[in-house]
Structures are given as structure tokens and as C-alpha cells.
Design a protein around this motif. Structure first.
Motif, PDB file in Angstrom:
ATOM      1  N   GLY A  41      -2.031  -0.799  -5.538  1.00 17.97           N
ATOM      2  CA  GLY A  41      -2.200  -0.741  -6.856  1.00 17.97           C
ATOM      3  C   GLY A  41      -3.356  -0.149  -7.474  1.00 17.97           C
ATOM      4  O   GLY A  41      -3.686  -0.141  -8.396  1.00 17.97           O
ATOM      5  N   ALA A  42      -3.909   0.745  -6.409  1.00 13.69           N
ATOM      6  CA  ALA A  42      -5.207   1.443  -6.863  1.00 13.69           C
ATOM      7  C   ALA A  42      -4.949   2.551  -7.964  1.00 13.69           C
ATOM      8  O   ALA A  42      -5.652   2.579  -8.766  1.00 13.69           O
ATOM      9  CB  ALA A  42      -5.849   2.060  -5.490  1.00 13.69           C
ATOM     10  N   TRP A  43      -3.835   3.265  -7.907  1.00 12.41           N
ATOM     11  CA  TRP A  43      -3.756   4.066  -8.887  1.00 12.41           C
ATOM     12  C   TRP A  43      -3.376   3.690 -10.174  1.00 12.41           C
ATOM     13  O   TRP A  43      -3.807   3.855 -11.430  1.00 12.41           O
ATOM     14  CB  TRP A  43      -2.749   5.089  -8.410  1.00 12.41           C
ATOM     15  CG  TRP A  43      -2.966   6.067  -7.547  1.00 12.41           C
ATOM     16  CD1 TRP A  43      -3.735   7.234  -7.428  1.00 12.41           C
ATOM     17  CD2 TRP A  43      -2.435   5.846  -5.874  1.00 12.41           C
ATOM     18  NE1 TRP A  43      -3.928   7.597  -6.162  1.00 12.41           N
ATOM     19  CE2 TRP A  43      -2.952   6.917  -5.346  1.00 12.41           C
ATOM     20  CE3 TRP A  43      -1.505   4.919  -5.737  1.00 12.41           C
ATOM     21  CZ2 TRP A  43      -2.637   7.111  -3.769  1.00 12.41           C
ATOM     22  CZ3 TRP A  43      -1.119   5.351  -3.874  1.00 12.41           C
ATOM     23  CH2 TRP A  43      -1.718   6.313  -3.469  1.00 12.41           C
ATOM     24  N   ILE A  44      -2.703   2.556 -10.088  1.00  9.72           N
ATOM     25  CA  ILE A  44      -2.296   1.602 -11.256  1.00  9.72           C
ATOM     26  C   ILE A  44      -3.605   1.227 -12.053  1.00  9.72           C
ATOM     27  O   ILE A  44      -3.896   1.172 -13.215  1.00  9.72           O
ATOM     28  CB  ILE A  44      -1.170   0.559 -10.899  1.00  9.72           C
ATOM     29  CG1 ILE A  44       0.092   1.368 -10.755  1.00  9.72           C
ATOM     30  CG2 ILE A  44      -1.167  -0.559 -12.126  1.00  9.72           C
ATOM     31  CD1 ILE A  44       1.006   0.216 -10.121  1.00  9.72           C
ATOM     32  N   SER A  45      -4.377   0.594 -11.064  1.00  8.82           N
ATOM     33  CA  SER A  45      -5.630  -0.004 -11.622  1.00  8.82           C
ATOM     34  C   SER A  45      -6.522   0.915 -12.358  1.00  8.82           C
ATOM     35  O   SER A  45      -7.165   0.701 -13.472  1.00  8.82           O
ATOM     36  CB  SER A  45      -6.332  -0.776 -10.624  1.00  8.82           C
ATOM     37  OG  SER A  45      -5.726  -1.572  -9.867  1.00  8.82           O
ATOM     38  N   ARG A  46      -6.569   2.030 -11.712  1.00 14.07           N
ATOM     39  CA  ARG A  46      -7.536   3.179 -11.976  1.00 14.07           C
ATOM     40  C   ARG A  46      -7.195   3.561 -13.730  1.00 14.07           C
ATOM     41  O   ARG A  46      -7.943   3.881 -14.568  1.00 14.07           O
ATOM     42  CB  ARG A  46      -7.576   4.478 -11.206  1.00 14.07           C
ATOM     43  CG  ARG A  46      -8.431   4.078  -9.922  1.00 14.07           C
ATOM     44  CD  ARG A  46      -8.531   5.396  -9.114  1.00 14.07           C
ATOM     45  NE  ARG A  46      -9.508   4.834  -8.032  1.00 14.07           N
ATOM     46  CZ  ARG A  46      -8.902   5.173  -6.501  1.00 14.07           C
ATOM     47  NH1 ARG A  46      -7.645   5.657  -6.221  1.00 14.07           N
ATOM     48  NH2 ARG A  46      -9.858   5.016  -5.567  1.00 14.07           N
ATOM     49  N   CYS A  47      -5.758   3.776 -13.664  1.00 12.15           N
ATOM     50  CA  CYS A  47      -5.165   4.225 -14.932  1.00 12.15           C
ATOM     51  C   CYS A  47      -5.402   2.969 -15.779  1.00 12.15           C
ATOM     52  O   CYS A  47      -5.800   3.422 -16.952  1.00 12.15           O
ATOM     53  CB  CYS A  47      -3.801   4.367 -14.612  1.00 12.15           C
ATOM     54  SG  CYS A  47      -2.653   4.836 -16.167  1.00 12.15           S
TER      55      CYS A  47
END
Ligand code: HEM
Length: 388
Positions: free
Chosen positions: A340-346
């Protein structure tokens, strides 16, 4: 003659209130140490974690007797090699940077706007409960596909599982509550699965169904996403807001566009890592330097400690958005790097923080209440009282 790791004792209560003083000593004196109170060997230096997390033939994720497997089922985070990769590939259409920007970003913005429009009618509150929690829950409902779950229930079941998998002292009431939480998730999945079979979308539930994963795999991975995908963004959103309000010159530097909101999130998550630890099992006898590891020993990779490693960061103990963060391991450092790293950054860097400060320009920390953090495996603020 075997050289066992050195022993280091912690006071469990103090470690839970603030693990950082012990972690600093461990990094300096015993970077690989057995902690009897946690029944585990802790690896606390960033470069050791970074190196050995990738050595999966020794430091295995397969932990059939671990609390997570027992309470939540065998998910992808408890598998190695091919069986892990198959499931990780299956969910890629849900978590990719492309899907995040093309689909989730707008939905996250709509959720943030709705929550902020109701917050604007008030003059103050607790940002954990009133903003970070509902926004993380709304985002997770969309990403998992469990849109039939109430926000409060998403937060409750996530917290219940987190408490369950960190229940190293074996408290039966925590275990019981965790089981109730996983039962609730199963009921919600059963209720909505047919609509995903008939009308698939990019959610985790749909992409796993389309990839042909078994019911057991799908349920275990949804529970994993809920245990990791609710508390961590919640704690990171509320914690970053607290850090920015506590260091107004850094907030100003972002508002003047010298730094980004993403810098603030990433620096906060380095400084006070929402996930402080990921466990492994020693799969076969192994030696690092003079230290012998025996099969089935429990290892804790201490990401939160690595993120404050004096050898890797200029200003490790401070919140300092200007420092070089290229060595951070907030999302892990191996094949299980947070899905979920990209989701979290967004969600956090592009939506939650900029929208909050744009909608509530007079946001201030409440002068009457102190912000306290708890936890070492999972760490976050208990509440962040503010006025606006
Ligand atoms: C601030 C937010 C977050 C942080 C700090 C975080 C951190 C982490 C960490 C440290 C790991 C373990 C990595 C390892 O052992 O190497 C992990 C794994 C994982 N996270 Fe996150 N996470 C966050 C948000 C999310 C979100 C929002 C989701 C889902 C939507 C998610 C889903 C997962 C999954 C599925 C894994 C297991 C990946 C695998 O086994 O391949 N996480 N996360």
C-alpha cells in the motif's frame, strides 16, 4: 560451541510507552540482541535489516505458529518465494501507481472533502478520531471493495487485529476480541462478494477474484490489508499534522513550496514509524559474524529503529523535513515491501495533508491537552486535539 546473541532486557510497559531510548542503546551496543520479554531477537541497525530482510532462505516470512497466521489466516505477508509472488502479482492492479493516480486519487479527494465540509461546521476536535480515522477508513473501504462496512467498524476491526497480532503476552480478552473482528470481516466479505463477481472493479476483493485466488487466500489478504491499511495511514495523518503544528517553520516552508506535503509525511514516518517492526522465523542455522541463529528462532526486524540509525541519517532523532531520507525503511526493504505504499503516499501526501490545511487555515494544537504516542510494533498518537 554456539555464540548466542547477547541478551538485552526491556521493561515491556516502558517499551510500549517509548521504545526509542532502548532502541538507541541496542543500535549502539547490541545491534543483534535477544530480548527475553519479547521472546525474540531484535535486529536494530538499518543496514543489517536492509541486507538480511532480502535473505529469505534464512529469515523466512513463513511463520505457521505466529500470531498473525493463527488469528488472521495465512496471508501473503506470511509466505516466501513463488507463493508470495503469485498473490502479490494478483493484487497489482489494485495497488499500482497507475491505478492509484487514475482511480483512487479522485475518490480519496472526494472522501476528504466530505469529511472536511462537516468538520468546518465545528470549531475544534480530535484529529485522530474526527479526520484521520474516517478518511483512512473511507479510503480502505474503496481499495478493499468492502464498501458495505461502516467507517467506525473498519477502524474497530483493524485495531482489534493489530492488538491481536501484537498480543505477545497472550491476554485472552485481546485474542477473543481479535476473533470477533475477523468474524465481522468475513461476514462483510460474504455479503458483498457476489456483487464483485458480477461487476468487478480495481478493488482488492475484485482483483483477487479475477486472478482466481482461493476463498481462503482472498479472505486472509483482505484481513491483512485492513490490519495494515487503516491504523497506519490514520496514525501517520494525525501524527504528521501534530508534527507540522509543533514545528511551524517547517509547515511554513511547505506552504511556501520549498518542500512538499509528501516530504512531511515521509519525514514523520521515518521519525515515528507507524509500523516499527516486522517478524521473521529463522528457517535454517545461520551465522552473522560471531552470532549463531538456530532454526525457528523468532526475529524482529526493527524498521522504526533503522529509521533513526545514527549511521544513516544526519539528524535521526528530530523531525526535520530538510534532511536526506534516502535510507528510510518505513515501508520495509525486501520482497514484502508495503503493497500500500503508493496508495499511502497519495492518500496522505497528496490528499489528507494539503486538503486539511487548505480547508482549516487556522488549525492550531489545543493548548490544554498533551499529545501522547504509544506502541513499538505499531505506533501512533492517542489523540491530537485541535481548534480551528
Ligand atoms: C503509513 C502507511 C503504511 C505504512 C507505514 C506501512 C508499512 C508496511 C510495512 C513496514 C510492511 C512490511 C514490510 C516488510 O515486512 O518488509 C507492510 C506490508 C504490507 N502493507 Fe503496508 N503500510 C502502510 C499502509 C498500507 C495500506 C494503506 C495498505 C493497503 C491498502 C497496506 C498493505 C500492505 C500489505 C498487503 C503488506 C504485505 C505486502 C507483502 O507481503 O508483499 N499498507 N506495510
Amino acid at each position: 560451541m554456539l555464540d548466542k546473541p547477547n541478551i538485552y532486557n526491556v521493561n515491556q510497559k516502558e517499551f510500549w510507552i517509548d521504545p526509542y531510548p532502548d532502541l538507541q542503546i541496542l543500535r549502539k551496543e547490541l545491534p543483534i540482541a535477544y530480548v527475553p520479554e519479547l521472546n525474540a531477537t531484535l535486529i536494530t541497525k538499518r543496514n543489517l535489516i536492509f541486507k538480511y530482510e532480502k535473505k529469505v532462505d534464512v529469515f523466512s516470512s513463513d511463520q505457521p505458529d505466529g500470531l498473525m497466521t493463527k488469528l488472521m489466516g495465512e496471508n501473503m505477508m506470511r509466505k516466501d518465494g513463488k507463493s508470495h509472488l503469485n498473490e502479490r502479482k494478483a493484487i497489482f492492479p489494485s495497488i499500482s501507481p497507475k491505478t492509484t493516480m487514475a482511480i483512487w486519487h479522485k475518490k480519496f479527494e472526494d472522501a476528504a472533502e466530505e469529511i472536511l465540509n462537516s468538520l468546518k461546521k465545528k470549531s475544534g476536535g480530535d484529529l485522530v478520531r474526527d479526520y484521520a480515522m474516517p478518511l483512512s477508513a473511507e479510503a480502505l473501504k474503496i481499495v478493499t471493495g468492502l464498501t458495505n462496512m461502516e467507517r467506525d467498524e473498519m477502524d474497530r476491526v483493524s485495531q482489534g487485529m493489530i492488538d491481536g497480532i501484537a498480543n505477545y503476552s497472550g491476554d485472552p480478552s485481546i485474542e477473543e476480541n481479535c476473533k470477533k473482528c475477523t468474524t465481522s470481516i468475513d461476514l462483510h466479505i460474504s455479503e458483498i462478494i457476489k456483487s464483485h463477481q458480477e461487476n468487478p472493479n480495481n478493488s482488492l476483493l475484485s482483483t483477487q477474484l479475477m486472478a482466481g485466488l482461493t476463498d481462503q487466500q482472498i479472505r486472509a489478504n483482505i484481513k491483512l490489508a485492513i490490519s495494515g491499511g487503516q491504523n497506519e495511514p490514520r496514525d501517520a495523518i494525525a501524527g504528521t499534522v501534530w508534527a507540522l503544528l509543533s514545528y511551524p517553520s517547517q509547515l511554513k516552508a511547505i506552504q511556501n513550496e520549498e518542500f512538499t506535503w509528501l516530504d512531511a509525511f515521509e519525514e514523520f514516518a521515518r521519525w515515528i514509524s507507524p509500523i516499527g517492526m516486522s517478524p521473521r522465523r529463522v528457517a535454517k542455522k545461520y551465522k552473522i559474524g560471531t552470532i549463531d541463529f538456530l532454526e525457528n528462532e523468532r526475529i524482529f526486524l526493527m524498521f522504526g529503529s533503522g529509521n533513526r540509525d545514527e549511521d544513516c541519517f544526519d539528524d535521526p532523532e528530530s523531525f526535520n523535513i530538510a534532511q536526506d531520507r534516502s535510507n528510510t525503511i518505513t515501508f520495509g526493504a525486501g520482497p514484502h515491501f508495503c503493497a500500500g505504499a503508493w496508495i499511502s503516499r497519495c492518500l496522505i501526501g497528496q490528499v489528507a495533508l494539503p486538503k486539511l490545511f487548505a480547508h482549516l487555515p487556522n488549525l492550531r494544537l489545543s493548548s490544554t491537552s498533551k499529545v501522547e504516542f504509544r506502541g513499538w510494533a505499531f505506533r501512533g498518537p492517542l489523540e491530537v486535539r485541535c481548534t480551528w
